[in-house]
Design an enzyme around this catalytic site. Structure first.
Site, PDB file in Angstrom:
ATOM      1  CG  ASP A  14      -1.597   1.307   1.430  1.00  0.00           C
ATOM      2  OD1 ASP A  14      -2.411   1.656   0.564  1.00  0.00           O
ATOM      3  OD2 ASP A  14      -1.333   1.987   2.437  1.00  0.00           O
ATOM      4  CB  ILE A  15       1.387   3.976  -2.217  1.00  0.00           C
ATOM      5  CG1 ILE A  15       1.763   2.846  -3.187  1.00  0.00           C
ATOM      6  CG2 ILE A  15       2.366   5.149  -2.343  1.00  0.00           C
ATOM      7  CD1 ILE A  15       3.105   2.232  -2.952  1.00  0.00           C
TER       8      ILE A  15
END
Length: 237
Positions: A14-15
């Site tokens: 996930d960023i």
């Protein structure tokens, strides 16, 4: 028993919230607008209002949706209700900073793993995030690419198909994320091994991220990306 870290070929990430400090980016921009308007806002209140507005039924893709979100939360924060400020909040994503440990940790992990970005952000925003992180990714999947947003399993299945094309499977991926709601719960349901980066370990509540219906105990748990990178290095020594 979870697989050991050296057994994985890939790490998927996930960023926004895990590697990029979106809460800091949001509150910094809102504080700037507030200062110009001569008012003071509470950061945690702003994040709570953001969270409630962001997950409305008429939400657009992120971060374009920040224009709509701003217009929804501005009156409650005493901020000027003007679309131009919403556009300013949206465009602030281009300058959001990585957490201090993110870029170095990703560079270290890229030596031993193929890193895959999995973000609900649109491609235009991801390109800025990736540059901020030093462009460490082997592959990247955005909301534009998948036509879905996590926690929709369809997003994950596109990543599974990608690694299958490289002769691997979901069992070769360690999924790394801070969001229990968007990532940790669904990755467990899909049979992945996961790693929770508890970025808000020193704070109460879920901040700008929606609260999960139930907590999922992760396979790996660190309070920073540095912790994961150090553990991965140690496991290979």
């Amino acid at each position: 028993m979870s697989k050991s870290l050296p057994e994985f070929k890939y790490m998927s990430f996930d960023i926004v919230g895990t590697l990029i400090d979106f809460e800091g980016g949001l509150t910094s921009c809102l504080n700037g607008i507030a200062a110009e308007a001569g008012v003071t806002i509470d950061g945690e209140e702003a994040l709570s209002l953001y969270r409630a507005a962001r997950y409305a039924e008429d939400a657009d893709l992120f971060p374009d949706d920040l224009v709509r979100v701003y217009l929804a939360i501005a009156p409650k924060l005493g901020l000027p209700v003007d679309k131009a400020y919403g556009e300013r909040l949206r465009d602030s994503a281009k300058k959001w900073k990585a957490f201090p440990d993110s870029a170095e940790a990703m560079a270290r992990l890229a030596r031993d793993y193929r890193l895959i970005a999995m973000t609900n952000a649109r491609r235009w925003a991801f390109e800025h995030f990736s540059a901020e992180l030093g462009n460490p990714f082997h592959a990247a999947f955005t909301a534009d690419d998948t036509g879905a947003e996590k926690p929709d399993p369809a997003f994950f299945h596109q990543v599974f198909n990608f690694v299958s094309g490289e002769g691997a499977s979901k069992d070769d991926i360690l999924h790394v994320a801070q969001s229990q709601y968007h990532d940790i719960g669904v990755s467990r349901n899909l049979g992945m091994t996961n790693c929770w980066i508890e970025r808000r370990h020193a704070q109460k509540g879920y901040g700008g991220t929606i609260e999960p219906a139930e907590f999922t105990k992760p396979d790996y748990h660190f309070t920073s990306m540095a912790g994961l990178a150090e553990a991965a290095t140690a496991a290979r020594s």
